[in-house]
Design a protein around this motif. Structure first.
Motif, PDB file in Angstrom:
ATOM      1  N   GLU A  95       0.848  -1.187   0.000  1.00 51.52           N
ATOM      2  CA  GLU A  95       0.000   0.000   0.000  1.00 51.52           C
ATOM      3  C   GLU A  95       0.888   1.243   0.000  1.00 51.52           C
ATOM      4  O   GLU A  95       1.793   1.360   0.826  1.00 51.52           O
ATOM      5  N   PRO A  96       0.685   2.181  -0.906  1.00 50.13           N
ATOM      6  CA  PRO A  96       1.572   3.351  -1.005  1.00 50.13           C
ATOM      7  C   PRO A  96       1.681   4.113   0.315  1.00 50.13           C
ATOM      8  O   PRO A  96       0.676   4.444   0.940  1.00 50.13           O
ATOM      9  N   GLY A  97       2.923   4.368   0.734  1.00 44.68           N
ATOM     10  CA  GLY A  97       3.180   5.169   1.921  1.00 44.68           C
ATOM     11  C   GLY A  97       2.888   4.500   3.243  1.00 44.68           C
ATOM     12  O   GLY A  97       3.048   5.126   4.292  1.00 44.68           O
ATOM     13  N   SER A  98       2.486   3.232   3.226  1.00 44.59           N
ATOM     14  CA  SER A  98       2.102   2.567   4.465  1.00 44.59           C
ATOM     15  C   SER A  98       3.293   1.931   5.145  1.00 44.59           C
ATOM     16  O   SER A  98       4.141   1.312   4.492  1.00 44.59           O
ATOM     17  N   PHE A  99       3.374   2.080   6.476  1.00 44.82           N
ATOM     18  CA  PHE A  99       4.405   1.430   7.268  1.00 44.82           C
ATOM     19  C   PHE A  99       3.848   0.192   7.982  1.00 44.82           C
ATOM     20  O   PHE A  99       4.463  -0.327   8.898  1.00 44.82           O
ATOM     21  N   ALA A 100       2.684  -0.280   7.546  1.00 42.97           N
ATOM     22  CA  ALA A 100       2.032  -1.398   8.226  1.00 42.97           C
ATOM     23  C   ALA A 100       2.713  -2.722   7.925  1.00 42.97           C
ATOM     24  O   ALA A 100       2.561  -3.685   8.668  1.00 42.97           O
ATOM     25  N   GLY A 101       3.441  -2.810   6.832  1.00 44.32           N
ATOM     26  CA  GLY A 101       4.069  -4.060   6.449  1.00 44.32           C
ATOM     27  C   GLY A 101       5.517  -4.141   6.897  1.00 44.32           C
ATOM     28  O   GLY A 101       5.827  -3.976   8.073  1.00 44.32           O
ATOM     29  N   ARG A 102       6.395  -4.365   5.934  1.00 45.70           N
ATOM     30  CA  ARG A 102       7.822  -4.525   6.219  1.00 45.70           C
ATOM     31  C   ARG A 102       8.623  -3.565   5.342  1.00 45.70           C
ATOM     32  O   ARG A 102       9.271  -3.987   4.379  1.00 45.70           O
ATOM     33  N   PRO A 103       8.581  -2.272   5.629  1.00 46.73           N
ATOM     34  CA  PRO A 103       9.285  -1.301   4.787  1.00 46.73           C
ATOM     35  C   PRO A 103      10.785  -1.555   4.762  1.00 46.73           C
ATOM     36  O   PRO A 103      11.363  -2.053   5.730  1.00 46.73           O
ATOM     37  N   GLU A 104      11.392  -1.212   3.647  1.00 48.02           N
ATOM     38  CA  GLU A 104      12.821  -1.427   3.454  1.00 48.02           C
ATOM     39  C   GLU A 104      13.618  -0.198   3.895  1.00 48.02           C
ATOM     40  O   GLU A 104      13.135   0.935   3.811  1.00 48.02           O
ATOM     41  N   ILE A 105      14.833  -0.465   4.345  1.00 52.84           N
ATOM     42  CA  ILE A 105      15.766   0.598   4.685  1.00 52.84           C
ATOM     43  C   ILE A 105      17.164   0.112   4.337  1.00 52.84           C
ATOM     44  O   ILE A 105      17.468  -1.079   4.484  1.00 52.84           O
ATOM     45  N   ASP A 106      18.002   0.991   3.836  1.00 47.04           N
ATOM     46  CA  ASP A 106      19.376   0.605   3.531  1.00 47.04           C
ATOM     47  C   ASP A 106      20.103   0.238   4.818  1.00 47.04           C
ATOM     48  O   ASP A 106      19.978   0.924   5.843  1.00 47.04           O
ATOM     49  N   ARG A 107      20.862  -0.831   4.769  1.00 48.58           N
ATOM     50  CA  ARG A 107      21.587  -1.273   5.964  1.00 48.58           C
ATOM     51  C   ARG A 107      22.547  -0.205   6.474  1.00 48.58           C
ATOM     52  O   ARG A 107      22.695  -0.026   7.685  1.00 48.58           O
ATOM     53  N   THR A 108      23.209   0.500   5.562  1.00 53.17           N
ATOM     54  CA  THR A 108      24.141   1.545   5.990  1.00 53.17           C
ATOM     55  C   THR A 108      23.411   2.651   6.728  1.00 53.17           C
ATOM     56  O   THR A 108      23.872   3.149   7.766  1.00 53.17           O
ATOM     57  N   VAL A 109      22.241   3.049   6.223  1.00 54.93           N
ATOM     58  CA  VAL A 109      21.453   4.101   6.865  1.00 54.93           C
ATOM     59  C   VAL A 109      21.004   3.653   8.252  1.00 54.93           C
ATOM     60  O   VAL A 109      21.079   4.421   9.229  1.00 54.93           O
ATOM     61  N   LEU A 110      20.549   2.414   8.369  1.00 58.80           N
ATOM     62  CA  LEU A 110      20.092   1.907   9.660  1.00 58.80           C
ATOM     63  C   LEU A 110      21.243   1.835  10.647  1.00 58.80           C
ATOM     64  O   LEU A 110      21.095   2.211  11.828  1.00 58.80           O
ATOM     65  N   ARG A 111      22.390   1.392  10.193  1.00 61.33           N
ATOM     66  CA  ARG A 111      23.544   1.331  11.094  1.00 61.33           C
ATOM     67  C   ARG A 111      23.950   2.727  11.550  1.00 61.33           C
ATOM     68  O   ARG A 111      24.261   2.949  12.724  1.00 61.33           O
ATOM     69  N   ASP A 112      23.936   3.694  10.620  1.00 64.68           N
ATOM     70  CA  ASP A 112      24.274   5.071  11.000  1.00 64.68           C
ATOM     71  C   ASP A 112      23.265   5.636  11.992  1.00 64.68           C
ATOM     72  O   ASP A 112      23.628   6.388  12.911  1.00 64.68           O
ATOM     73  N   LEU A 113      21.998   5.291  11.827  1.00 66.59           N
ATOM     74  CA  LEU A 113      20.965   5.749  12.765  1.00 66.59           C
ATOM     75  C   LEU A 113      21.282   5.253  14.176  1.00 66.59           C
ATOM     76  O   LEU A 113      21.188   6.011  15.153  1.00 66.59           O
ATOM     77  N   LEU A 114      21.683   4.001  14.293  1.00 63.95           N
ATOM     78  CA  LEU A 114      22.035   3.447  15.594  1.00 63.95           C
ATOM     79  C   LEU A 114      23.322   4.072  16.127  1.00 63.95           C
ATOM     80  O   LEU A 114      23.407   4.443  17.303  1.00 63.95           O
ATOM     81  N   LEU A 115      24.335   4.214  15.282  1.00 65.52           N
ATOM     82  CA  LEU A 115      25.597   4.797  15.728  1.00 65.52           C
ATOM     83  C   LEU A 115      25.408   6.222  16.237  1.00 65.52           C
ATOM     84  O   LEU A 115      25.970   6.608  17.271  1.00 65.52           O
ATOM     85  N   ASP A 116      24.623   7.004  15.529  1.00 64.60           N
ATOM     86  CA  ASP A 116      24.429   8.401  15.912  1.00 64.60           C
ATOM     87  C   ASP A 116      23.612   8.549  17.185  1.00 64.60           C
ATOM     88  O   ASP A 116      23.591   9.631  17.786  1.00 64.60           O
TER      89      ASP A 116
END
Length: 369
Positions: A91-112
């Motif tokens: 579904e467009p724009g929905s976070f109800a499922g399993r949205p994707e995120i780049d691994r590098t971005v996710l790791r940086d989010l945690l590091l920061d």
């Protein structure tokens, strides 16, 4: 309590972040010299019951949603002739499922999200010895030493901490060859349209040719093969890879021909489902170090959930945290590891196209997606 976390991947960083929110500090010892030392991989779909739950406990849901791409959940499965077998559109724009995120971005989010100095870069653990009064004396490459009261092995498939608890015989489950097509929208618009905003799988007999869109506009191409004893170096040849897909639709094999990077093959291994160890109150494992599974979408999610559950138990009662965490983790991981092994075998079977189609078109109540 002095807590040492070996490994600065998603699991180790999630543990450090949630502990910090509980007022418990830890040191993450990471072998890489800095955060940008190597690529972190492609996209990752975060599951609501595991990866997203862990990020919520880390207080990072808003950050996740600002970077995640719900459209990246789109998933197409084709046969070697290029016919569509399955096409999942979120579904467009929905976070109800399993949205994707780049691994590098996710790791940086945690590091920061961590206080400065939490991660000790360039610290590859080479030895850990029990101290007479409890805890561990740690030795790192280059001679640096440190002590801790609790050691958590979050250091991946080839964990240096795992042998302190058990000897695990890793099982070869696949050979993976990775390539990258850069700036696909401009340089290869046909391939960009073929892959779409998410994932593409092309399923044949005993092999899969896959591609996924990343946030920088690249296409990460992955070839998964059954481990048949072929020397790994064979797959460093682009021509050898194209020979494997002779007769496939040229639109599909163009993913190999257009790659800007040389083929990078590596063996994929897993631990036997149901693997356990005799516990110690000052030592435990999480993620791939604890339950290395075939890469079918659960590894990073379960590592982050391990971290969230371990952190919660350490905050509630450090004295009973390790055995309580391990018993719950073993019970949770057992069926997930068995399912992952079945899916991996299904994807590389002679009847994969039909099996995968049935798997992904089951009623929603029975599906893992």
């Amino acid at each position: 309590m002095r807590i040492a976390i070996a490994g600065g991947g998603l699991g180790g960083l999630t543990l450090a972040r949630i502990l910090h929110r509980h007022g418990i500090e830890a040191v993450v010892y990471e072998r890489e010299p800095h955060r940008s030392a190597r690529p972190q991989g492609g996209m990752l779909d975060l599951h609501p019951e595991s990866g997203q739950r862990a990020l919520a406990e880390a207080g990072l849901t808003d950050g996740f949603r600002s970077w995640a791409r719900p459209g990246g959940e789109e998933h197409r499965i084709l046969d070697p002739a290029g016919r569509t077998l399955v096409h999942h559109t979120p579904e467009p724009g929905s976070f109800a499922g399993r949205p994707e995120i780049d691994r590098t971005v996710l790791r940086d989010l945690l590091l920061d999200s961590l206080p400065g100095g939490t991660v000790a870069w360039g610290h590859r653990l080479t030895a850990a010895a029990p101290r007479p009064g409890g805890g561990w004396a740690l030795t790192f490459d280059g001679g640096h030493r440190a002590d801790c009261d609790l050691l958590v092995g979050a250091d991946g498939a080839r964990s240096a901490v795992r042998p302190l608890l058990m000897e695990a015989d890793l099982i070869p489950v696949a050979t993976l060859v990775e390539l990258t097509v850069r700036d696909a929208d401009r340089r290869h618009p046909g391939l960009a349209a073929l892959v779409g905003p998410g994932n593409l799988w092309c399923v044949g007999v005993n092999r899969v040719l896959a591609a996924q869109r990343t946030g920088d506009g690249s296409l990460r191409v992955g070839i998964t093969l059954r481990p048949d004893g072929t020397p790994i170096g064979t797959y460093r040849s682009r021509d050898a890879l194209l020979d494997l897909f002779a007769g496939w639709d040229p639109r599909l094999t163009a993913l190999i021909e257009a790659a800007d990077t040389p083929p990078a093959p590596r063996p994929i291994q897993a631990m036997p489902a149901g693997t356990r160890w005799a516990g110690r109150p000052d030592l435990t494992l999480l993620g791939d170090a604890a339950h290395l599974m075939p890469p079918v979408g659960e590894g990073a999610n379960q590592a982050m959930l391990d971290a969230a559950e371990l952190a919660a138990r350490l905050a509630a009662d450090p004295g009973t945290a390790i055995p309580a965490y391990e018993e719950a983790m073993f019970a949770r991981i057992g069926p997930i590891a068995e399912m992952s092994a079945r899916v991996q075998a299904m994807m590389l079977s002679p009847t994969a196209a039909g099996d995968i189609t049935r798997f992904f078109t089951r009623p929603a109540a029975d599906s893992t997606r």
